[in-house]
Design an enzyme around this catalytic site. Sequence first.
Site, PDB file in Angstrom:
ATOM      1  N   TYR A 161       7.219  23.575  18.247  1.00 53.23           N
ATOM      2  CA  TYR A 161       7.278  22.893  16.955  1.00 53.23           C
ATOM      3  C   TYR A 161       8.686  22.761  16.382  1.00 53.23           C
ATOM      4  O   TYR A 161       8.859  22.213  15.293  1.00 53.23           O
ATOM      5  CB  TYR A 161       6.375  23.627  15.951  1.00 53.23           C
ATOM      6  CG  TYR A 161       4.924  23.679  16.380  1.00 53.23           C
ATOM      7  CD1 TYR A 161       4.189  22.507  16.545  1.00 53.23           C
ATOM      8  CD2 TYR A 161       4.300  24.892  16.637  1.00 53.23           C
ATOM      9  CE1 TYR A 161       2.868  22.546  16.948  1.00 53.23           C
ATOM     10  CE2 TYR A 161       2.967  24.942  17.039  1.00 53.23           C
ATOM     11  CZ  TYR A 161       2.262  23.761  17.192  1.00 53.23           C
ATOM     12  OH  TYR A 161       0.947  23.800  17.595  1.00 53.23           O
TER      13      TYR A 161
ATOM     14  N   HIS B 285       1.924  14.364  13.901  1.00 48.20           N
ATOM     15  CA  HIS B 285       1.942  15.633  14.636  1.00 48.20           C
ATOM     16  C   HIS B 285       3.327  15.875  15.187  1.00 48.20           C
ATOM     17  O   HIS B 285       3.938  14.959  15.760  1.00 48.20           O
ATOM     18  CB  HIS B 285       0.937  15.617  15.794  1.00 48.20           C
ATOM     19  CG  HIS B 285      -0.460  15.442  15.309  1.00 48.20           C
ATOM     20  ND1 HIS B 285      -1.139  16.450  14.676  1.00 48.20           N
ATOM     21  CD2 HIS B 285      -1.272  14.360  15.297  1.00 48.20           C
ATOM     22  CE1 HIS B 285      -2.324  15.998  14.316  1.00 48.20           C
ATOM     23  NE2 HIS B 285      -2.434  14.730  14.675  1.00 48.20           N
TER      24      HIS B 285
HETATM   25  O1  CA2 Z   1       1.700  19.141  16.560  1.00 48.36           O
HETATM   26  C1  CA2 Z   1       1.258  19.294  15.425  1.00 48.36           C
HETATM   27  O2  CA2 Z   1       1.897  19.002  14.401  1.00 48.36           O
HETATM   28  C2  CA2 Z   1      -0.129  19.915  15.226  1.00 48.36           C
HETATM   29  O3  CA2 Z   1      -0.756  19.284  14.136  1.00 48.36           O
HETATM   30  C3  CA2 Z   1       0.108  21.378  14.942  1.00 48.36           C
HETATM   31  C4  CA2 Z   1      -1.191  22.177  14.841  1.00 48.36           C
HETATM   32  C5  CA2 Z   1      -2.070  21.949  16.055  1.00 48.36           C
HETATM   33  O4  CA2 Z   1      -3.301  22.627  15.879  1.00 48.36           O
HETATM   34  C6  CA2 Z   1      -2.321  20.479  16.290  1.00 48.36           C
HETATM   35  O5  CA2 Z   1      -3.094  20.351  17.468  1.00 48.36           O
HETATM   36  C7  CA2 Z   1      -1.014  19.727  16.444  1.00 48.36           C
HETATM   37  C8  CA2 Z   1      -0.874  23.652  14.727  1.00 48.36           C
HETATM   38  C9  CA2 Z   1      -0.067  23.989  13.523  1.00 48.36           C
HETATM   39  C10 CA2 Z   1       0.443  25.363  13.707  1.00 48.36           C
HETATM   40  O6  CA2 Z   1       1.756  25.372  13.234  1.00 48.36           O
HETATM   41  C11 CA2 Z   1       2.541  26.402  13.631  1.00 48.36           C
HETATM   42  C12 CA2 Z   1       3.886  26.224  13.428  1.00 48.36           C
HETATM   43  C13 CA2 Z   1       4.741  27.200  13.833  1.00 48.36           C
HETATM   44  C14 CA2 Z   1       4.271  28.369  14.399  1.00 48.36           C
HETATM   45  C15 CA2 Z   1       2.925  28.546  14.587  1.00 48.36           C
HETATM   46  C16 CA2 Z   1       2.036  27.555  14.196  1.00 48.36           C
END
Ligand code: CA2
Length: 140
Positions: free
Chosen positions: A22, A98
């Site tokens: 991310y 995303h």
């Molecule tokens: O890629 C993306 O932005 C998502 O929306 C992120 C979600 C995931 O479930 C989607 O499939 C795709 C997860 C968000 C979790 O965000 C975090 C950020 C940093 C560390 C841990 C989790």
Amino acid sequence: MHVLVLNGPNLNLLGMREPELYGDDTLADVEKGLRAAFPDVRFTFEQNNHEGTLIDAIQDAGLDNIAGIIFNPGGYTHTSVALRDAIAAVRVPVVEVHLSNIYAREDFRHHSLLAPVCEGQISGLGIHGYHLALRYLMTR
Ligand code: CA2
């Protein structure tokens, strides 16, 4: 022009965990970057881990004359009929964003329940996705 930037569950952890997926930027960095790049836009930024609160934010945007919503629904992308219904019920255009490329990840992430009721989807371009979504909303 008033735009709501709405982030769903776990996105408060951005920049603190899993940077390989991310990136290094925090949500505060995303906000700072958008405000700096678009000084004439009025922004409301919200992050929430709860489905019902996200639904309330979308409904409120419909009542508040918001020009558009940039929405990263996090994991609810793949599960939430209720968020889909909320987006379909408001007249506000929603762009789904995303950070990661959901189509290059696990199978269960390949399907978005929300994409059919959004204007469009940007996936895999990191925080640039938020900027591109805003450019779209401005020219719409
Ligand atoms: O890629 C993306 O932005 C998502 O929306 C992120 C979600 C995931 O479930 C989607 O499939 C795709 C997860 C968000 C979790 O965000 C975090 C950020 C940093 C560390 C841990 C989790």
